[in-house]
Design a protein around this motif. Structure first.
Motif, PDB file in Angstrom:
ATOM      1  N   HIS A 271       0.820  -1.202   0.000  1.00 23.36           N
ATOM      2  CA  HIS A 271       0.000   0.000   0.000  1.00 23.36           C
ATOM      3  C   HIS A 271       0.860   1.261   0.000  1.00 23.36           C
ATOM      4  O   HIS A 271       0.731   2.137   0.871  1.00 23.36           O
ATOM      5  CB  HIS A 271      -0.957  -0.025   1.192  1.00 23.36           C
ATOM      6  CG  HIS A 271      -1.977  -1.108   1.085  1.00 23.36           C
ATOM      7  ND1 HIS A 271      -3.260  -0.890   0.629  1.00 23.36           N
ATOM      8  CD2 HIS A 271      -1.900  -2.452   1.334  1.00 23.36           C
ATOM      9  CE1 HIS A 271      -3.927  -2.035   0.617  1.00 23.36           C
ATOM     10  NE2 HIS A 271      -3.126  -2.991   1.043  1.00 23.36           N
ATOM     11  N   GLY A 272       1.765   1.339  -0.953  1.00 18.54           N
ATOM     12  CA  GLY A 272       2.602   2.521  -1.120  1.00 18.54           C
ATOM     13  C   GLY A 272       4.080   2.300  -0.860  1.00 18.54           C
ATOM     14  O   GLY A 272       4.913   2.618  -1.718  1.00 18.54           O
ATOM     15  N   PRO A 273       4.452   1.766   0.322  1.00 25.67           N
ATOM     16  CA  PRO A 273       5.880   1.623   0.625  1.00 25.67           C
ATOM     17  C   PRO A 273       6.662   0.745  -0.350  1.00 25.67           C
ATOM     18  O   PRO A 273       7.881   0.866  -0.446  1.00 25.67           O
ATOM     19  CB  PRO A 273       5.874   1.005   2.033  1.00 25.67           C
ATOM     20  CG  PRO A 273       4.607   1.493   2.630  1.00 25.67           C
ATOM     21  CD  PRO A 273       3.620   1.492   1.507  1.00 25.67           C
ATOM     22  N   LYS A 274       5.979  -0.120  -1.091  1.00 22.54           N
ATOM     23  CA  LYS A 274       6.668  -0.963  -2.071  1.00 22.54           C
ATOM     24  C   LYS A 274       7.390  -0.119  -3.122  1.00 22.54           C
ATOM     25  O   LYS A 274       8.330  -0.583  -3.772  1.00 22.54           O
ATOM     26  CB  LYS A 274       5.663  -1.908  -2.727  1.00 22.54           C
ATOM     27  CG  LYS A 274       6.283  -2.987  -3.613  1.00 22.54           C
ATOM     28  CD  LYS A 274       5.207  -3.859  -4.243  1.00 22.54           C
ATOM     29  CE  LYS A 274       5.803  -4.795  -5.287  1.00 22.54           C
ATOM     30  NZ  LYS A 274       4.754  -5.497  -6.053  1.00 22.54           N
ATOM     31  N   SER A 275       6.975   1.137  -3.267  1.00 24.63           N
ATOM     32  CA  SER A 275       7.628   2.071  -4.187  1.00 24.63           C
ATOM     33  C   SER A 275       9.106   2.266  -3.846  1.00 24.63           C
ATOM     34  O   SER A 275       9.894   2.717  -4.684  1.00 24.63           O
ATOM     35  CB  SER A 275       6.918   3.429  -4.151  1.00 24.63           C
ATOM     36  OG  SER A 275       5.542   3.305  -4.386  1.00 24.63           O
ATOM     37  N   PHE A 276       9.474   1.953  -2.614  1.00 21.55           N
ATOM     38  CA  PHE A 276      10.849   2.113  -2.137  1.00 21.55           C
ATOM     39  C   PHE A 276      11.817   1.175  -2.858  1.00 21.55           C
ATOM     40  O   PHE A 276      13.013   1.457  -2.973  1.00 21.55           O
ATOM     41  CB  PHE A 276      10.869   1.831  -0.625  1.00 21.55           C
ATOM     42  CG  PHE A 276      12.196   1.959   0.049  1.00 21.55           C
ATOM     43  CD1 PHE A 276      12.665   3.190   0.485  1.00 21.55           C
ATOM     44  CD2 PHE A 276      12.988   0.833   0.293  1.00 21.55           C
ATOM     45  CE1 PHE A 276      13.879   3.308   1.127  1.00 21.55           C
ATOM     46  CE2 PHE A 276      14.194   0.927   0.938  1.00 21.55           C
ATOM     47  CZ  PHE A 276      14.657   2.176   1.361  1.00 21.55           C
ATOM     48  N   VAL A 277      11.325   0.038  -3.327  1.00 23.82           N
ATOM     49  CA  VAL A 277      12.192  -1.021  -3.864  1.00 23.82           C
ATOM     50  C   VAL A 277      12.705  -0.652  -5.252  1.00 23.82           C
ATOM     51  O   VAL A 277      11.944  -0.281  -6.147  1.00 23.82           O
ATOM     52  CB  VAL A 277      11.433  -2.368  -3.928  1.00 23.82           C
ATOM     53  CG1 VAL A 277      12.340  -3.459  -4.498  1.00 23.82           C
ATOM     54  CG2 VAL A 277      10.925  -2.756  -2.544  1.00 23.82           C
TER      55      VAL A 277
END
Length: 386
Positions: A271-277
């Protein structure tokens, strides 16, 4: 790493932290002994507090890593049947800045203070505020420093009990390692009444074995750290969700921010934090032993692996998963609750943090070259509360 000569580790600025990570399994056995010696006194103290009360608030508190001790313990104890005790976790940093949100004058409250040194200004002020704002207040201090201010202030008080951790848990290095695991273990031994004394003993002996296994297999962990990365993600479910915060903090601290970190629950990460990868990210997931929950842990690992967006997707797990992504398995078939897996799991994360610190040419024992971040926090202005 754990087999390097002391002189080599001294030259790397890592000798203290390496020794303190490796000695934790022995400290857990010592923590069990301390609990057994103090069990009767602690039970009498809690009986005195709870007798005749419909509800007693147990507030776990601390700052930084000490706060995460409470977060993990409270989540584990949420549904445990222990007298009329209701468990919460509130950091001292929140209590001190917003005491009016957390203390109820008319509710019997035990403030369980976790502290390595017992000298952090927030730890002392949280106790003072509790005394000021709650009529029926009690204190249980679980601390690693006999001479610390928290211990000294509470040791002779009628409404307090001080439980001292093993001497060597008072980490001399920058990062909290043995202090974290010993204080957490003590909280579970004290408050988890679903466990018999024999089960407590057996679990401590098992995690001691598993912790020593981690030390013996540091070369396997080094293979993950040898990958080309500058970002790290830790994921987990249940009691492992708050553990992810401690795991990522070790890397952030010991690399002085040269490796950036992210943490989340296994399901929440999408829900959003996956953008960090990105292509220079290592993703670790602390995998649950619960058959239902582990499906969600494995799902996110498979998703990230199949997306091909990270340099490494790695499960930290009790037993083999036999999936396509990488794993560090403890190779243990004995049934064990997730709360006890926290201990060997965090040793894996601590080891990764030391190796990452050395990878970026930092010194794990004294990682903040500027001195702007300290072993015991400095520069805190404590204001009076009316």
């Amino acid at each position: 790493m754990f087999n390097l000569e002391k002189k080599v580790l001294e030259d790397l600025g890592a000798v203290i932290t390496v020794e303190e990570v490796a000695q934790q399994p022995d400290l857990w056995l010592e923590t069990l002994e301390i609990y057994n010696k103090n069990k009767e006194g602690i039970e009498k103290f809690i009986d005195k507090v709870s007798e005749g009360k419909e509800k007693v608030r147990i507030i776990f508190t601390g700052a930084g890593t000490s706060a995460y001790v409470g977060d993990i313990a409270a989540k584990h104890l949420l549904l445990k049947k222990n007298r009329n005790l209701v468990f919460e976790s509130i950091p001292t940093t929140d209590i001190v800045s917003n005491p009016y949100l957390f203390f109820n004058k008319d509710e019997t409250t035990v403030l369980v203070s976790f502290a390595r040194s017992g000298n952090s200004p927030e730890s002392i002020k949280a106790v003072d505020l509790a005394n000021q704002l709650v009529d029926d207040i009690y204190h249980l201090a679980i601390t690693c420093a006999k001479e610390g201010k928290l211990s000294q202030d509470l040791k002779d008080k009628d409404n307090a009990f001080v439980l001292l951790m093993p001497d060597k848990s008072n980490d001399k290095g920058f990062a909290m390692t043995g202090s974290f695991t010993c204080m957490l273990l003590s909280s579970i031994l004290i408050f988890d009444n679903d466990l018999s004394e024999e089960e407590k003993k057996n679990n401590v002996e098992l995690i001691t074995k598993l912790g020593k296994n981690v030390v013996e297999r540091d070369e396997e962990i080094q293979q993950f750290v040898d990958l080309d990365f500058n970002r790290v993600v830790y994921l987990g479910s249940g009691v492992f969700t708050p553990l992810t915060r401690e795991a990522q903090l070790k890397i952030l601290e010991l690399t002085a921010g040269q490796i950036v970190t992210c943490f989340d629950s296994s399901m929440g990460f999408r829900h959003g934090p996956k953008s960090f990868v990105n292509e220079k990210t290592l993703v670790f997931d602390f995998v649950s032993t619960n058959e239902y929950t582990r499906k969600y842990d494995v799902d996110i690992l498979n998703e990230i692996f199949e997306n091909n967006i990270a340099v490494g997707t790695i499960a930290i797990t009790k037993d083999n998963l036999n999936e396509d992504f990488k794993e560090f398995s403890l190779n243990e078939n004995t049934n064990i609750e997730d709360i006890f897996l926290v201990f060997p799991y965090i040793m894996v994360a601590q080891t990764i943090a030391i190796m990452a610190s050395l990878k970026v040419n930092n010194k794990p024992d004294t990682p903040s070259a500027t001195g702007t971040v300290n072993r015991v926090v400095k520069g805190v202005i404590i204001h009076s509360y009316e």
